[in-house]
Design a protein around this motif. Structure first.
Motif, PDB file in Angstrom:
ATOM      1  N   MET A 151       0.857  -1.171   0.000  1.00  0.00           N
ATOM      2  CA  MET A 151       0.000   0.000   0.000  1.00  0.00           C
ATOM      3  C   MET A 151       0.901   1.231   0.000  1.00  0.00           C
ATOM      4  O   MET A 151       2.039   1.184   0.488  1.00  0.00           O
ATOM      5  CB  MET A 151      -0.907  -0.003   1.221  1.00  0.00           C
ATOM      6  N   VAL A 152       0.420   2.307  -0.549  1.00  0.00           N
ATOM      7  CA  VAL A 152       1.196   3.543  -0.586  1.00  0.00           C
ATOM      8  C   VAL A 152       0.375   4.670   0.031  1.00  0.00           C
ATOM      9  O   VAL A 152      -0.842   4.752  -0.176  1.00  0.00           O
ATOM     10  CB  VAL A 152       1.618   3.898  -2.033  1.00  0.00           C
ATOM     11  N   LEU A 153       1.034   5.490   0.817  1.00  0.00           N
ATOM     12  CA  LEU A 153       0.394   6.668   1.397  1.00  0.00           C
ATOM     13  C   LEU A 153       0.540   7.807   0.401  1.00  0.00           C
ATOM     14  O   LEU A 153       1.653   8.266   0.117  1.00  0.00           O
ATOM     15  CB  LEU A 153       1.061   7.036   2.720  1.00  0.00           C
ATOM     16  N   PHE A 156      -4.414   5.605   2.046  1.00  0.00           N
ATOM     17  CA  PHE A 156      -3.553   4.439   1.814  1.00  0.00           C
ATOM     18  C   PHE A 156      -4.241   3.609   0.744  1.00  0.00           C
ATOM     19  O   PHE A 156      -5.382   3.175   0.931  1.00  0.00           O
ATOM     20  CB  PHE A 156      -3.397   3.620   3.097  1.00  0.00           C
ATOM     21  N   ILE A 157      -3.554   3.363  -0.359  1.00  0.00           N
ATOM     22  CA  ILE A 157      -4.162   2.708  -1.507  1.00  0.00           C
ATOM     23  C   ILE A 157      -3.167   1.709  -2.098  1.00  0.00           C
ATOM     24  O   ILE A 157      -1.946   1.894  -1.961  1.00  0.00           O
ATOM     25  CB  ILE A 157      -4.583   3.764  -2.556  1.00  0.00           C
ATOM     26  N   PRO A 158      -3.623   0.629  -2.739  1.00  0.00           N
ATOM     27  CA  PRO A 158      -2.679  -0.317  -3.340  1.00  0.00           C
ATOM     28  C   PRO A 158      -1.753   0.362  -4.351  1.00  0.00           C
ATOM     29  O   PRO A 158      -2.194   1.181  -5.163  1.00  0.00           O
ATOM     30  CB  PRO A 158      -3.592  -1.341  -4.023  1.00  0.00           C
ATOM     31  N   PHE A 159      -0.484   0.006  -4.279  1.00  0.00           N
ATOM     32  CA  PHE A 159       0.516   0.568  -5.186  1.00  0.00           C
ATOM     33  C   PHE A 159       0.539  -0.256  -6.470  1.00  0.00           C
ATOM     34  O   PHE A 159       1.500  -0.963  -6.773  1.00  0.00           O
ATOM     35  CB  PHE A 159       1.880   0.582  -4.505  1.00  0.00           C
ATOM     36  N   ALA A 160      -0.539  -0.175  -7.205  1.00  0.00           N
ATOM     37  CA  ALA A 160      -0.704  -0.953  -8.432  1.00  0.00           C
ATOM     38  C   ALA A 160      -1.695  -0.231  -9.335  1.00  0.00           C
ATOM     39  O   ALA A 160      -2.216   0.835  -8.984  1.00  0.00           O
ATOM     40  CB  ALA A 160      -1.200  -2.369  -8.108  1.00  0.00           C
ATOM     41  N   LEU A 170       5.722   3.946   1.350  1.00  0.00           N
ATOM     42  CA  LEU A 170       5.174   2.628   1.061  1.00  0.00           C
ATOM     43  C   LEU A 170       5.128   1.797   2.342  1.00  0.00           C
ATOM     44  O   LEU A 170       5.975   1.957   3.225  1.00  0.00           O
ATOM     45  CB  LEU A 170       6.039   1.896   0.029  1.00  0.00           C
ATOM     46  N   THR A 171       4.158   0.899   2.420  1.00  0.00           N
ATOM     47  CA  THR A 171       4.015   0.065   3.609  1.00  0.00           C
ATOM     48  C   THR A 171       4.953  -1.143   3.524  1.00  0.00           C
ATOM     49  O   THR A 171       4.526  -2.296   3.611  1.00  0.00           O
ATOM     50  CB  THR A 171       2.559  -0.402   3.776  1.00  0.00           C
ATOM     51  N   THR A 172       6.239  -0.847   3.368  1.00  0.00           N
ATOM     52  CA  THR A 172       7.248  -1.886   3.183  1.00  0.00           C
ATOM     53  C   THR A 172       8.465  -1.615   4.057  1.00  0.00           C
ATOM     54  O   THR A 172       8.600  -0.544   4.641  1.00  0.00           O
ATOM     55  CB  THR A 172       7.698  -1.931   1.712  1.00  0.00           C
ATOM     56  N   LYS A 173       9.377  -2.602   4.083  1.00  0.00           N
ATOM     57  CA  LYS A 173      10.646  -2.437   4.790  1.00  0.00           C
ATOM     58  C   LYS A 173      11.666  -1.688   3.937  1.00  0.00           C
ATOM     59  O   LYS A 173      12.539  -1.004   4.449  1.00  0.00           O
ATOM     60  CB  LYS A 173      11.233  -3.807   5.140  1.00  0.00           C
ATOM     61  N   ALA A 174      11.581  -1.893   2.618  1.00  0.00           N
ATOM     62  CA  ALA A 174      12.556  -1.309   1.704  1.00  0.00           C
ATOM     63  C   ALA A 174      11.829  -0.625   0.550  1.00  0.00           C
ATOM     64  O   ALA A 174      10.700  -1.000   0.212  1.00  0.00           O
ATOM     65  CB  ALA A 174      13.484  -2.396   1.167  1.00  0.00           C
ATOM     66  N   PRO A 175      12.434   0.371  -0.087  1.00  0.00           N
ATOM     67  CA  PRO A 175      11.801   1.055  -1.215  1.00  0.00           C
ATOM     68  C   PRO A 175      11.546   0.108  -2.390  1.00  0.00           C
ATOM     69  O   PRO A 175      12.184  -0.939  -2.517  1.00  0.00           O
ATOM     70  CB  PRO A 175      12.835   2.132  -1.601  1.00  0.00           C
ATOM     71  N   HIS A 176      10.625   0.501  -3.249  1.00  0.00           N
ATOM     72  CA  HIS A 176      10.305  -0.269  -4.451  1.00  0.00           C
ATOM     73  C   HIS A 176      11.437  -0.088  -5.460  1.00  0.00           C
ATOM     74  O   HIS A 176      11.912   1.037  -5.663  1.00  0.00           O
ATOM     75  CB  HIS A 176       8.982   0.237  -5.032  1.00  0.00           C
ATOM     76  N   PRO A 177      11.891  -1.158  -6.121  1.00  0.00           N
ATOM     77  CA  PRO A 177      13.004  -1.038  -7.081  1.00  0.00           C
ATOM     78  C   PRO A 177      12.774  -0.008  -8.180  1.00  0.00           C
ATOM     79  O   PRO A 177      13.708   0.673  -8.607  1.00  0.00           O
ATOM     80  CB  PRO A 177      13.112  -2.453  -7.667  1.00  0.00           C
ATOM     81  N   ARG A 178      11.514   0.121  -8.621  1.00  0.00           N
ATOM     82  CA  ARG A 178      11.225   1.064  -9.711  1.00  0.00           C
ATOM     83  C   ARG A 178      10.934   2.470  -9.202  1.00  0.00           C
ATOM     84  O   ARG A 178      10.889   3.416  -9.985  1.00  0.00           O
ATOM     85  CB  ARG A 178      10.022   0.557 -10.526  1.00  0.00           C
ATOM     86  N   PHE A 221       5.477  -1.153  10.432  1.00  0.00           N
ATOM     87  CA  PHE A 221       4.326  -0.707   9.641  1.00  0.00           C
ATOM     88  C   PHE A 221       4.437  -1.272   8.222  1.00  0.00           C
ATOM     89  O   PHE A 221       4.797  -0.585   7.271  1.00  0.00           O
ATOM     90  CB  PHE A 221       4.272   0.826   9.619  1.00  0.00           C
ATOM     91  N   GLU A 222       4.136  -2.545   8.120  1.00  0.00           N
ATOM     92  CA  GLU A 222       4.240  -3.266   6.849  1.00  0.00           C
ATOM     93  C   GLU A 222       2.904  -3.934   6.536  1.00  0.00           C
ATOM     94  O   GLU A 222       2.376  -4.698   7.343  1.00  0.00           O
ATOM     95  CB  GLU A 222       5.336  -4.328   6.925  1.00  0.00           C
ATOM     96  N   PHE A 223       2.371  -3.627   5.378  1.00  0.00           N
ATOM     97  CA  PHE A 223       1.097  -4.204   4.951  1.00  0.00           C
ATOM     98  C   PHE A 223       1.166  -4.540   3.477  1.00  0.00           C
ATOM     99  O   PHE A 223       1.513  -3.685   2.651  1.00  0.00           O
ATOM    100  CB  PHE A 223      -0.057  -3.223   5.190  1.00  0.00           C
ATOM    101  N   ASP A 224       0.838  -5.776   3.158  1.00  0.00           N
ATOM    102  CA  ASP A 224       0.723  -6.199   1.769  1.00  0.00           C
ATOM    103  C   ASP A 224      -0.726  -6.567   1.488  1.00  0.00           C
ATOM    104  O   ASP A 224      -1.380  -7.218   2.304  1.00  0.00           O
ATOM    105  CB  ASP A 224       1.589  -7.429   1.482  1.00  0.00           C
ATOM    106  N   LEU A 225      -1.206  -6.144   0.336  1.00  0.00           N
ATOM    107  CA  LEU A 225      -2.496  -6.632  -0.144  1.00  0.00           C
ATOM    108  C   LEU A 225      -2.189  -7.798  -1.068  1.00  0.00           C
ATOM    109  O   LEU A 225      -1.530  -7.627  -2.092  1.00  0.00           O
ATOM    110  CB  LEU A 225      -3.250  -5.534  -0.898  1.00  0.00           C
TER     111      LEU A 225
END
Length: 328
Positions: free
Chosen positions: A127-129, A205-209, A226-234, A250-254
């Motif tokens: 998810m992305v803020l 907060f919305i899906p990053f897709a 992003l609701t991740t541990k590391a940044p998105h490669p792109r 604060f990690e959430f995957d859809l």
């Protein structure tokens, strides 16, 4: 009939039933398999299912029929699968939105998350803020400072309805940052995004897709994390929220996956698990999923998937309890 005769007949019946189930599992599949998508055709879940369908047909050696059944936040489609025999011939494509959150938020939903079991995860996306483009905050620290400023107007965040993933993550963000924010529910993502870009609400907060990465790139909205541990490669310039001070964990995957009723025989579940993960190695399927911002899920055994599903269920139920979410 005396007690001894009754016990013998009962035992014989149970043994026969077990033999029938075992034989059915060994010959699975021997007919068409039905895959319910709990939304109308053309949406993200439908896209995921239809990319998988041709390769799954080849690997199972039987037709795989996709049936779109929308309504009640996806719950009608899930319930249809639960009403069918638990033999592997009726599956659903589901996410935490329908399987875990719908029972928490809607009184019309009568099933529980543990009525189903996860056969395979297909894709995941973070998810992305994002905020309206003119919000005077360019990172999470500035956003939190705005929310905590004495006398400041309460920041608002949108969701696709009470109890949705958008809602629970927004509430978790407010709890973890010690801020108070106004929840504004919508009936869908389209009107929500229209109001965000129009400045009627502050953030979501919305899906990053899908179209979200393009909206960020084009400057229609701002991405703060992003609701991740590391940044998105792109998108290396969008920070990972869990790496920020005070945002640890604060990690959430859809995720989207294939589910069947919990009483489906283990042999059948194992065959479906093997076929689905083999299908996901297809280069065209992976390319199609990744082109829409999804990450292809890594293969997991049924036992690993059960642990993941139980963990996700417990996590969201805990957040819902912490905000006193009541079914409506």
């Amino acid at each position: 009939m005396n007690t001894s005769q009754w016990l013998k007949r009962s035992l014989f019946g149970l043994l026969c039933s077990a033999a029938v189930l075992q034989a059915a599992a060994q010959t699975f599949p021997s007919k068409a398999v039905n895959l319910v998508v709990p939304y109308p055709a053309g949406g993200p879940s439908d896209f995921v299912a239809r990319q998988l369908q041709p390769e799954l047909i080849r690997l199972l050696g039987q037709p795989v029929i996709i049936e779109n059944i929308g309504g009640v936040g996806g719950a009608i489609g899930i319930q249809k699968v639960l009403n069918a025999p638990a033999d592997g011939y009726n599956m659903t494509l589901g996410t935490p939105m329908e399987l875990v959150l719908a029972p928490l938020a809607m009184s019309a939903v009568k099933f529980k998350p543990d009525d189903m079991k996860l056969v395979a995860q297909l894709v995941t996306t973070s998810m992305v803020l994002i905020t309206r483009k003119d919000l005077p905050a360019n990172n999470v620290d500035e956003l939190i400072a705005m929310a905590k400023k004495p006398g400041a107007k309460e920041l608002s965040y949108g969701s696709v309805g009470p109890g949705s993933l958008y809602h629970l993550i927004g509430e978790k963000f407010a709890q973890q940052t010690g801020t108070k924010m106004l929840h504004v529910p919508y009936k869908g993502a389209a009107p929500l995004m229209t109001d965000l870009m129009g400045g009627q609400i502050d953030m979501v907060f919305i899906p990053f897709a899908g179209s979200t990465p393009a909206m960020i790139t084009e400057g229609k909205v701002k991405a703060l994390g992003l609701t991740t541990k590391a940044p998105h490669p792109r998108f290396p310039n969008i920070p990972a929220l869990a790496a920020q001070k005070g945002m640890e964990g604060f990690e959430f995957d859809l995720w989207a996956g294939i589910e069947v009723p919990k009483n489906t025989p283990a042999d059948v579940t194992a065959k479906l698990n093997k076929a689905i993960y083999e299908a996901l190695q297809n280069a065209d399927i992976r390319k199609a999923y990744e082109a829409t911002g999804n990450t292809v899920a890594k293969p997991m055994s049924p036992e690993e998937l059960a642990r993941v599903y139980n963990s996700e269920t417990s996590r969201y139920q805990a957040i819902a309890k912490s905000i006193n979410l009541q079914p409506q």
